[in-house]
Enzyme design. Structure first.
Site, PDB file in Angstrom:
ATOM      1  N   HIS A  80      15.713   7.914  -6.568  1.00 48.68           N
ATOM      2  CA  HIS A  80      16.252   7.119  -5.444  1.00 48.68           C
ATOM      3  C   HIS A  80      17.264   6.083  -5.926  1.00 48.68           C
ATOM      4  O   HIS A  80      18.082   5.613  -5.130  1.00 48.68           O
ATOM      5  CB  HIS A  80      15.135   6.507  -4.591  1.00 48.68           C
ATOM      6  CG  HIS A  80      14.545   5.233  -5.083  1.00 48.68           C
ATOM      7  ND1 HIS A  80      13.359   5.169  -5.770  1.00 48.68           N
ATOM      8  CD2 HIS A  80      14.977   3.955  -4.978  1.00 48.68           C
ATOM      9  CE1 HIS A  80      13.085   3.907  -6.053  1.00 48.68           C
ATOM     10  NE2 HIS A  80      14.055   3.147  -5.587  1.00 48.68           N
ATOM     11  N   ASP A  87      10.376  11.653  -7.249  1.00 55.96           N
ATOM     12  CA  ASP A  87      11.315  10.545  -7.504  1.00 55.96           C
ATOM     13  C   ASP A  87      11.551  10.354  -9.009  1.00 55.96           C
ATOM     14  O   ASP A  87      11.094   9.385  -9.605  1.00 55.96           O
ATOM     15  CB  ASP A  87      10.772   9.274  -6.848  1.00 55.96           C
ATOM     16  CG  ASP A  87      11.818   8.176  -6.718  1.00 55.96           C
ATOM     17  OD1 ASP A  87      13.012   8.464  -6.974  1.00 55.96           O
ATOM     18  OD2 ASP A  87      11.438   7.046  -6.345  1.00 55.96           O
ATOM     19  N   GLN A 118      11.775  -5.209  -5.417  1.00 56.02           N
ATOM     20  CA  GLN A 118      13.121  -4.632  -5.322  1.00 56.02           C
ATOM     21  C   GLN A 118      13.928  -4.940  -6.588  1.00 56.02           C
ATOM     22  O   GLN A 118      13.990  -6.081  -7.032  1.00 56.02           O
ATOM     23  CB  GLN A 118      13.869  -5.180  -4.103  1.00 56.02           C
ATOM     24  CG  GLN A 118      13.073  -5.138  -2.808  1.00 56.02           C
ATOM     25  CD  GLN A 118      12.297  -3.862  -2.588  1.00 56.02           C
ATOM     26  OE1 GLN A 118      12.800  -2.781  -2.847  1.00 56.02           O
ATOM     27  NE2 GLN A 118      11.069  -3.977  -2.121  1.00 56.02           N
ATOM     28  N   GLY A 119      14.535  -3.919  -7.134  1.00 59.05           N
ATOM     29  CA  GLY A 119      15.294  -4.075  -8.377  1.00 59.05           C
ATOM     30  C   GLY A 119      14.527  -3.598  -9.603  1.00 59.05           C
ATOM     31  O   GLY A 119      15.103  -3.427 -10.668  1.00 59.05           O
ATOM     32  N   ASP A 120      13.232  -3.425  -9.431  1.00 58.09           N
ATOM     33  CA  ASP A 120      12.415  -2.902 -10.536  1.00 58.09           C
ATOM     34  C   ASP A 120      12.381  -1.379 -10.541  1.00 58.09           C
ATOM     35  O   ASP A 120      11.936  -0.771 -11.524  1.00 58.09           O
ATOM     36  CB  ASP A 120      10.971  -3.419 -10.426  1.00 58.09           C
ATOM     37  CG  ASP A 120      10.858  -4.902 -10.729  1.00 58.09           C
ATOM     38  OD1 ASP A 120      11.559  -5.373 -11.640  1.00 58.09           O
ATOM     39  OD2 ASP A 120      10.068  -5.584 -10.042  1.00 58.09           O
ATOM     40  N   SER A 121      12.817  -0.768  -9.461  1.00 59.41           N
ATOM     41  CA  SER A 121      12.750   0.685  -9.361  1.00 59.41           C
ATOM     42  C   SER A 121      13.393   1.368 -10.546  1.00 59.41           C
ATOM     43  O   SER A 121      14.382   0.884 -11.106  1.00 59.41           O
ATOM     44  CB  SER A 121      13.449   1.171  -8.093  1.00 59.41           C
ATOM     45  OG  SER A 121      12.583   1.064  -7.008  1.00 59.41           O
TER      46      SER A 121
HETATM   47  N1  ARG Z   1      12.067   0.535  -4.049  1.00 62.36           N
HETATM   48  C1  ARG Z   1      12.114  -0.589  -4.935  1.00 62.36           C
HETATM   49  C2  ARG Z   1      13.337  -0.518  -5.781  1.00 62.36           C
HETATM   50  O1  ARG Z   1      14.171   0.308  -5.487  1.00 62.36           O
HETATM   51  C3  ARG Z   1      10.862  -0.724  -5.739  1.00 62.36           C
HETATM   52  C4  ARG Z   1       9.804  -1.233  -4.900  1.00 62.36           C
HETATM   53  C5  ARG Z   1       8.504  -1.323  -5.563  1.00 62.36           C
HETATM   54  N2  ARG Z   1       7.664  -1.935  -4.590  1.00 62.36           N
HETATM   55  C6  ARG Z   1       6.406  -2.281  -4.820  1.00 62.36           C
HETATM   56  N3  ARG Z   1       5.779  -2.913  -3.906  1.00 62.36           N
HETATM   57  N4  ARG Z   1       5.827  -1.993  -5.947  1.00 62.36           N
HETATM   58  O2  ARG Z   1      13.577  -1.365  -6.630  1.00 62.36           O
END
Ligand code: ARG
Length: 263
Positions: A79, A125, A215-218
């Site tokens: 993603h 993913d 967000q940003g850790d993905s």
């Molecule tokens: N979708 C987020 C990203 O793109 C990661 C989110 C992780 N969320 C969580 N609650 N662990 O960075």
């Protein structure tokens, strides 16, 4: 990754899902702003975790994490690669701070996205980047397809990233890390219902929340025993009680990754 979180549902939908799934979850305080440090843990460095890569745009603005598994191969989330081209990306190693200029910057010569990927909520993913420049850093090993036992509930896992330190918060200039327990598949299904795809995902976090990726850790690593076992993928908000983080279950994709790493 910013602006690409498909995992969010409306609060109403979440409550409806939770109520249908289990009465216990009705008590999930979705509106309560608990202290939600991303990684609720501590600051760290790329010296301590040399395989931890920043995935950035061409101007070196970080938007996802990745894990160096060979000098020219980085595992990240599919993603994170939506809308990206080899020219739009850089991978930065050896840089602890987002505003740093040190380390090694590489262009990307190939983006492999799992061909089955459609949306993080549907699993699959995983992506592998091939770098133009070798990274002079220690690589991480990753789980083999047979190591499915690593995800036993309660096992301690480590998460890493520069993501936001609270839901809707700001990114962390310095790399952060925390540990979270692996959550059983049945418990995660209780949280997320049919959005949790057991074959492709594994959950980690405390029942009370408070420690999570955000967000940003993905794309960054979930390490079990120091070995890459998961990829930060999605979650409902961040660090909310009753809603653990969801990670790509890497054993399922290990053989596909190896094909890319060896290519
Ligand atoms: N979708 C987020 C990203 O793109 C990661 C989110 C992780 N969320 C969580 N609650 N662990 O960075």
């Amino acid at each position: 990754m910013f602006g690409l979180t498909r995992a969010r549902k409306t609060a109403a939908a979440v409550l409806a899902t939770a109520a249908a799934a289990t009465t216990a979850l009705i008590a999930a305080p979705s509106a309560v702003a608990a202290p939600e440090p991303v990684v609720g843990g501590t600051t760290t460095t790329t010296t301590a975790y040399p395989f931890m890569m920043q995935i950035t745009d061409a101007a070196q603005n970080q938007f996802c994490g990745g894990t160096l598994v060979a000098p020219k191969k980085v595992v990240t989330a599919a993603h994170c690669m939506v809308g990206e081209t080899t020219g739009s990306l850089r991978v930065v190693g050896g840089r602890t701070y987002l505003n740093g200029t040190n380390g090694t910057v590489s262009r990307v010569s190939k983006i492999w996205i799992n061909p089955d990927y459609t949306d993080a909520n549907d699993g699959d993913d995983v992506a592998v980047l091939t770098l133009s420049t070798s990274m002079p850093y220690t690589t991480a090993s990753y789980v083999s397809s047979s190591q499915t036992g690593v995800y036993a509930a309660g096992t301690t896992a480590r998460i890493l990233g520069w993501g936001t330190t609270s839901e809707n918060g700001s990114p962390s200039n310095q790399l952060r890390t925390a540990t979270v327990p692996i959550v059983s598949d049945s418990s995660c299904r209780g949280s997320y219902g049919s959005d949790f795809i057991q074959s492709d995902m594994v959950c980690a976090g405390y029942a009370s929340g408070g420690v999570d990726t955000c967000q940003g850790d993905s794309g960054g690593p979930l390490l079990i025993g120091g070995v890459l076992a998961g990829i930060t993928s999605w979650g409902e908000g961040c660090a909310e009680a009753g809603y653990p983080g969801v990670y790509t279950r890497l054993t399922t994709f290990s053989n596909l990754v190896t094909t890319q790493v060896d290519s």
